[in-house]
Scaffold this active site. Structure first.
Site, PDB file in Angstrom:
ATOM      1  N   GLY A 250      -9.545   3.820  -7.087  1.00 21.60           N
ATOM      2  CA  GLY A 250      -8.822   5.018  -7.489  1.00 21.60           C
ATOM      3  C   GLY A 250      -9.005   5.314  -8.973  1.00 21.60           C
ATOM      4  O   GLY A 250      -8.964   4.408  -9.810  1.00 21.60           O
TER       5      GLY A 250
ATOM      6  N   LEU B  42       0.817  -1.218   0.000  1.00 27.97           N
ATOM      7  CA  LEU B  42       0.000   0.000   0.000  1.00 27.97           C
ATOM      8  C   LEU B  42       0.850   1.267   0.000  1.00 27.97           C
ATOM      9  O   LEU B  42       1.923   1.312   0.594  1.00 27.97           O
ATOM     10  CB  LEU B  42      -0.916  -0.007   1.232  1.00 27.97           C
ATOM     11  CG  LEU B  42      -1.786  -1.258   1.397  1.00 27.97           C
ATOM     12  CD1 LEU B  42      -2.646  -1.154   2.648  1.00 27.97           C
ATOM     13  CD2 LEU B  42      -2.652  -1.509   0.169  1.00 27.97           C
TER      14      LEU B  42
ATOM     15  N   ILE C 286      -3.795  10.534  -6.421  1.00 30.21           N
ATOM     16  CA  ILE C 286      -2.903  11.200  -5.461  1.00 30.21           C
ATOM     17  C   ILE C 286      -1.549  11.388  -6.153  1.00 30.21           C
ATOM     18  O   ILE C 286      -1.025  10.461  -6.771  1.00 30.21           O
ATOM     19  CB  ILE C 286      -2.739  10.329  -4.190  1.00 30.21           C
ATOM     20  CG1 ILE C 286      -4.111  10.048  -3.556  1.00 30.21           C
ATOM     21  CG2 ILE C 286      -1.808  11.013  -3.192  1.00 30.21           C
ATOM     22  CD1 ILE C 286      -4.869  11.278  -3.123  1.00 30.21           C
TER      23      ILE C 286
ATOM     24  N   ASP D  55      -6.470   4.017 -11.979  1.00 23.73           N
ATOM     25  CA  ASP D  55      -6.745   2.934 -12.920  1.00 23.73           C
ATOM     26  C   ASP D  55      -8.086   3.224 -13.595  1.00 23.73           C
ATOM     27  O   ASP D  55      -9.112   2.608 -13.289  1.00 23.73           O
ATOM     28  CB  ASP D  55      -6.768   1.590 -12.193  1.00 23.73           C
ATOM     29  CG  ASP D  55      -5.406   1.253 -11.602  1.00 23.73           C
ATOM     30  OD1 ASP D  55      -4.418   1.238 -12.355  1.00 23.73           O
ATOM     31  OD2 ASP D  55      -5.328   1.033 -10.384  1.00 23.73           O
TER      32      ASP D  55
ATOM     33  N   HIS E 163      -3.623   4.259  -1.895  1.00 26.43           N
ATOM     34  CA  HIS E 163      -4.537   3.348  -1.192  1.00 26.43           C
ATOM     35  C   HIS E 163      -5.041   3.980   0.109  1.00 26.43           C
ATOM     36  O   HIS E 163      -6.213   3.863   0.462  1.00 26.43           O
ATOM     37  CB  HIS E 163      -3.829   2.038  -0.847  1.00 26.43           C
ATOM     38  CG  HIS E 163      -3.254   1.303  -2.013  1.00 26.43           C
ATOM     39  ND1 HIS E 163      -1.917   1.324  -2.321  1.00 26.43           N
ATOM     40  CD2 HIS E 163      -3.843   0.527  -2.953  1.00 26.43           C
ATOM     41  CE1 HIS E 163      -1.701   0.577  -3.398  1.00 26.43           C
ATOM     42  NE2 HIS E 163      -2.851   0.085  -3.805  1.00 26.43           N
TER      43      HIS E 163
ATOM     44  N   SER F  18       2.580   5.767  -7.355  1.00 22.78           N
ATOM     45  CA  SER F  18       2.500   4.380  -7.819  1.00 22.78           C
ATOM     46  C   SER F  18       3.637   3.603  -7.192  1.00 22.78           C
ATOM     47  O   SER F  18       4.731   4.144  -7.009  1.00 22.78           O
ATOM     48  CB  SER F  18       2.618   4.331  -9.351  1.00 22.78           C
ATOM     49  OG  SER F  18       2.886   3.008  -9.779  1.00 22.78           O
TER      50      SER F  18
END
Lengths: 285, 285
Positions: free
Chosen positions: B149, B35, B178, B152, B39, B187
């Protein structure tokens, strides 16, 4: 006295919400309508085990292929309402096709393996249509228990696999085949049979009984049993056998030598009418 | 202070049952673990909107193809537990593969159309794996709201179609991307970037901003916009463009002339690392 009928999802949900807030359990019987005593036995069972019973009546287009009888599939909502009321249902959900498959619909539930055998061979997209509509209806009704007839044995096996694989949160209850006095399994299609064909149609039930007798007498080689059933059924002049299968009840894979419980499946044309029947046979230790 | 962790379905259900009987709402954040702040933003949003939050951590094998990085996908449960706790989760569900895909598993959920474009072209079974595991997790957790999110973007479009088509009874909440201080989308893969590549990686965010400026200045022909972004991105020596797409946000179909809201999607290799980014752009009337 009448029975409530919801044609939209929002009508259905509003009724369900009031039941849920009163902590009532819900049993669900999905059908394509044109109800007979087989369906009514499912509704009665559901009424005996739940506070409320929802029956869906929806001729599901995605389980018919091009050239099948979608357009001519028999419909009689007025009679169905009476039969639902009589059997103890609380609500009929009978949506329009556009309510269940709005423009742009493009998601399917597919259970491979068990759906590709037997009926699935000649109807390759049939069970995909069944698993998709049943998943949608389960998500809408959110029943505690859902009721299906053993008459459609392969459908039961496919749905049991789907419920298990997708962790669908309900009990799938399988109810016994309802038969006429002479043993013929009840079916809407029986009305198509001529007097002669109707008399000969009992040969399916006789074949199931013969197989049970052979097995209990120690015949465990399925090729021998199938040969005996073939001979017995073919003795009736109007019959033409589609298949006689002895399979594992869960995977529907063919069995050569019987060592445990089996499912015997028959599909036989009597005159022009294709009839199916089946029996779960328990091997006694 | 620690956070509850369930590894079996029965542990998960027992916790959920106690919450349900206390009439508590449940938010759900499905993840593959490892995470990061992206996340955590989903978990924080879920905690602000629900009484309880479940985070699943499951590296789902059915969304990886042979040759992809299933075996090497990064895992760090201890760190993930801390991050879940910090962000306000109540329970982590981290099942073994055999719990989610027991022997004989054979049912898949497939959303066609939107899943076959873009990422789906090079990974033909990827979204089938996503929709199948998410359906299973939805059926197990039965959340009021589930959080995904916008990073994706195609996954969001596929899942929105699935929820709609299958009548899944929950709200799907899409949370903003974010970003790092310079605009690079967060990422796990950013850690793979060298110092030079990390500096050049900001070009994706710059390209999104450039497109927004062009559109607000009246450029509505997507081929012109894409050509400008191509030039801008290719000016960075380490980049190699996989795709630049301007599509309908729901169907993901290419748009030629912008007349309404659009989704701009980028996939760009920076050195060896494939980065994705996207932006929903509202056309002002």
């Amino acid at each position: 006295m009448t029975i409530s009928t919801a044609t939209t999802i929002s009508e259905l949900k509003s009724k369900l919400t009031s039941w849920r807030s009163a902590h009532q359990t819900v049993g669900f019987v999905p059908t394509m309508g044109f109800l007979h005593e087989g369906h009514q036995s499912l509704i009665r069972k559901a009424a005996s085990e739940n506070d409320r019973v929802v029956v869906s009546i929806f001729v599901n287009p995605t389980q018919f292929a091009a050239g099948e009888d979608l357009a001519t599939y028999p419909r009689d909502l007025a009679q169905d309402q009476l039969k639902c009321l009589e059997a103890g249902a609380d609500l009929i959900f009978t949506p329009h096709v556009s309510e269940m498959y709005p423009s742009g619909f493009n998601t399917y539930v597919t259970t491979s393996g068990v759906s590709e055998l037997l009926e699935g061979k000649s109807r390759p997209t049939h069970f995909r249509g069944v698993t998709t509509i049943v998943t949608k209806l389960f998500n809408l009704v959110q029943p505690n228990k859902a009721y299906f007839g053993q008459k459609d044995a392969q459908q039961v096996a496919v749905l049991q696999q789907m419920v298990r694989d997708l962790n669908q949160d309900l009990d799938l209850i399988v109810c016994p085949i309802i038969r006429e006095a002479d043993g013929l399994a009840k079916s809407s299609r029986n009305t198509y049979l001529s007097t002669d064909a109707r008399q000969q149609a009992v040969v399916l039930f006789q074949a199931l009984t013969l197989a049970e007798t052979l097995i209990s007498n120690g015949e465990l080689k399925t090729s021998n049993i199938i040969a005996a059933l073939n001979t017995h059924i073919q003795a009736q002049s109007l019959t033409q056998i589609d298949y006689i299968k002895i399979v594992d009840p869960t995977t529907l894979q063919d069995i050569d030598n019987i060592t445990t419980d089996i499912l015997l499946l028959l599909a036989v044309y009597v005159d022009q009418t294709r009839l199916i029947d089946n029996k779960l046979i328990h091997l006694e230790a």
